[in-house]
Design a protein around this motif. Structure first.
Motif, PDB file in Angstrom:
ATOM      1  N   ASP A  53      26.624 -74.936  -2.639  1.00 12.39           N
ATOM      2  CA  ASP A  53      26.241 -74.886  -1.228  1.00 12.39           C
ATOM      3  C   ASP A  53      24.847 -74.281  -1.134  1.00 12.39           C
ATOM      4  OD1 ASP A  53      25.919 -74.251   1.516  1.00 12.39           O
ATOM      5  OD2 ASP A  53      28.089 -74.043   1.768  1.00 12.39           O
ATOM      6  N   ILE A  78      32.076 -78.944   6.165  1.00  9.88           N
ATOM      7  CA  ILE A  78      30.994 -78.101   6.684  1.00  9.88           C
ATOM      8  C   ILE A  78      30.377 -77.279   5.559  1.00  9.88           C
ATOM      9  CG2 ILE A  78      30.400 -76.228   8.273  1.00  9.88           C
ATOM     10  CD1 ILE A  78      31.121 -78.705   9.777  1.00  9.88           C
ATOM     11  N   THR A  79      31.208 -76.760   4.660  1.00 12.43           N
ATOM     12  CA  THR A  79      30.754 -75.863   3.594  1.00 12.43           C
ATOM     13  C   THR A  79      31.037 -76.466   2.223  1.00 12.43           C
ATOM     14  OG1 THR A  79      32.858 -74.683   3.387  1.00 12.43           O
ATOM     15  CG2 THR A  79      31.302 -73.891   5.060  1.00 12.43           C
ATOM     16  N   ARG A 122      26.314 -72.904  10.975  1.00 16.03           N
ATOM     17  CA  ARG A 122      27.594 -73.480  10.580  1.00 16.03           C
ATOM     18  C   ARG A 122      28.597 -73.446  11.737  1.00 16.03           C
ATOM     19  NH1 ARG A 122      27.674 -73.430   4.729  1.00 16.03           N
ATOM     20  NH2 ARG A 122      26.177 -75.077   4.275  1.00 16.03           N
ATOM     21  N   GLN A 178      27.593 -76.172  13.964  1.00 16.67           N
ATOM     22  CA  GLN A 178      27.916 -77.468  13.375  1.00 16.67           C
ATOM     23  C   GLN A 178      29.385 -77.817  13.621  1.00 16.67           C
ATOM     24  OE1 GLN A 178      27.132 -77.710   9.178  1.00 16.67           O
ATOM     25  NE2 GLN A 178      27.740 -79.860   9.023  1.00 16.67           N
TER      26      GLN A 178
END
Length: 474
Positions: free
Chosen positions: A29, A349-350, A457, A460
């Motif tokens: 990441d 997302i991650t 995040r 998002q």
């Protein structure tokens, strides 16, 4: 039941794998890790498995060295920049790559070359910059398409090109009306001839895509094997004197009296100029001018087994063109030369959640909705990768401080296969000292920051929920 090959376990790296220092990290990441690693294996993509043996490189940096220009990143942009520096300006650059050559987005994308850059439409360009600037941007992107095709032609690069154009599929009636309005703007304001297709024409002449209510067809669009394309850039660049050093991540960067000292595990590389071409794999802390300027977003992708003749007929898959749909969280897909289907869309997302099976299942469900005859088809390859999205949805090829010879080309937003070739050319021109021809907004303004970047995040997640609601229900 869906059948998914255990590609990750069975995957074989190319012939140079004996030089790999680290395993592929599926949870990497860029907002968490200090750098992309060192010498990691490639992600288990269809492209890596079918590209053949990678070209020779120059091995990791093993000692301090003085060079003229350093390019950080060996993807499409970095290779194009180095190639153009050598071919057009007689400058032999040194490329530093953290892992394997073209390890990042270049070996993980969908191979779609479109008449686009960034994520905004021509109508949005007009609203943001006015018609005059938007028309100049349009011509720049068309020139970029010529740059891209010229590299393939002049370099005699065998990258399995599938020409014919781009199908923009309307997945809802409301989206079809928006496409019709956009097509009108393209024809009347930009002289770009597009064609609207109703569902019957689309299904009869191109593909029977079950979700489609119609489509806009544009003449510019080419599908390529992205890693074969990168290998072509790679071979050509090295034949011109470019040196390429994998397993050489940037661990530190200090500028002393105008000289950039780039620290790698094997030694410090000193250069008068640096070009950054790290895409969605740009780490926080690489350089102050880039902190929080890129929103890295994961995209998931899969490739099926080859379709049978009966399956091809059932889907009426006549076209080899690149295809996207009108969702904000869009799907991109096409039939490959060996009759497999590749499809991609948004993912986790991650990085920590990237391997969660629900993200692959969401993509499989999308494939089934679009092509019901393929329900249950075996999935031979599955992977994900980071996309570099700028906060205003447009790329930048820029020199952040005219007192320092530092340049970057970033922020393609998923439309970098084609425009990266031109962005590399433009960054090479800037590094070579050319001052004219950079009047457009993507050349004369920096990547914008964002007030709420530390909370990106969270934002998002909220946006994804809203986009899904808007795309599927409203």
């Amino acid at each position: 039941m869906d059948m998914v090959n255990n590609t990750r376990a069975d995957y074989r790296q190319p012939a140079q794998a004996d030089t790999v220092l680290d395993r592929y990290d599926p949870g990497y990441d860029p907002l968490v890790a200090p750098n992309p690693g060192r010498g990691q294996q490639y992600a288990p993509t269809y492209w890596v498995a079918t590209a053949g043996t990678p070209p020779e490189d120059d091995g990791p940096v093993t000692a301090d060295m003085d060079v003229d220009v350093v390019i950080i990143g060996s993807g499409f942009t970095g290779l194009s920049a180095a190639l153009h520096l050598a071919r057009d300006h007689g400058i032999k650059a040194t490329i530093l790559e953290a892992n394997q050559v073209s390890w990042g987005c270049t070996s993980r994308n969908g191979g779609q070359a479109q008449n686009a850059s960034g994520r905004l439409t021509r109508s949005q360009w007009v609203k943001r910059w006015g018609l005059s600037t938007a028309r100049k941007m349009h011509e720049e992107v068309r020139e970029g398409f010529d740059t891209f095709k010229g590299l393939i032609r002049d370099g005699n690069i065998d990258c399995d090109p599938q020409d014919g154009g781009h199908l923009y599929i309307a997945h809802r009636d409301k989206a079809m009306r928006k496409l019709e309005a956009e097509a009108k703007v393209l024809r009347e304001q930009f002289g770009y001839e597009t064609e609207m297709l109703d569902k019957a024409t689309l299904s009869r002449n191109y593909v029977n895509e079950a979700e489609a209510v119609g489509a806009m067809h544009e003449p510019d669009g080419i599908g390529v094997h992205p890693l074969k394309l990168a290998h072509g850039y790679h071979r050509w660049a090295r034949s011109l004197g470019v040196t390429i050093h994998p397993s050489s991540p940037v661990l530190g960067w200090e500028t002393i009296n105008g000289v950039h000292h780039i620290k790698t595990p094997g030694g410090t590389v000193r250069a008068r100029a640096v070009g950054v071409a790290t895409g969605g794999y740009t780490s926080q802390g690489l350089h102050g001018s880039l902190n929080s300027k890129i929103m890295p977003i994961l995209s998931n992708s899969l490739v099926t087994r080859p379709l049978t003749e009966q399956e091809l007929d059932a889907c009426n898959f006549r076209t080899n063109e690149v295809i996207t749909d009108t969702r904000t969280l869009r799907y991109y897909y096409r039939k490959l030369p060996d009759n497999r289907v590749q499809i991609g869309s948004r993912s986790s997302i991650t990085g920590a959640d990237a391997s969660n099976p629900k993200h692959l299942q969401m993509l499989i469900d999308g494939l089934h909705r679009k092509f019901p005859p393929l329900t249950g088809i075996q999935i031979d390859y599955s992977w994900w990768g980071w996309v570099d999205v700028s906060h205003d949805m447009m790329p930048r090829i820029y020199q952040p401080d005219d007192k320092e010879q530092i340049y970057y080309a970033l922020g393609y937003g998923g439309n970098g296969v084609m425009f990266s070739a031109h962005a590399g050319r433009r960054m090479a021109q800037r590094i070579a000292g050319i001052q004219e021809g950079f009047e457009l907004p993507i050349y004369n303004s920096p990547l914008p920051g964002h007030l709420f970047a530390p909370f990106r995040r969270l934002g998002q997640r909220m946006l994804y929920h809203w986009y899904h609601l808007r795309d599927e229900h409203l």
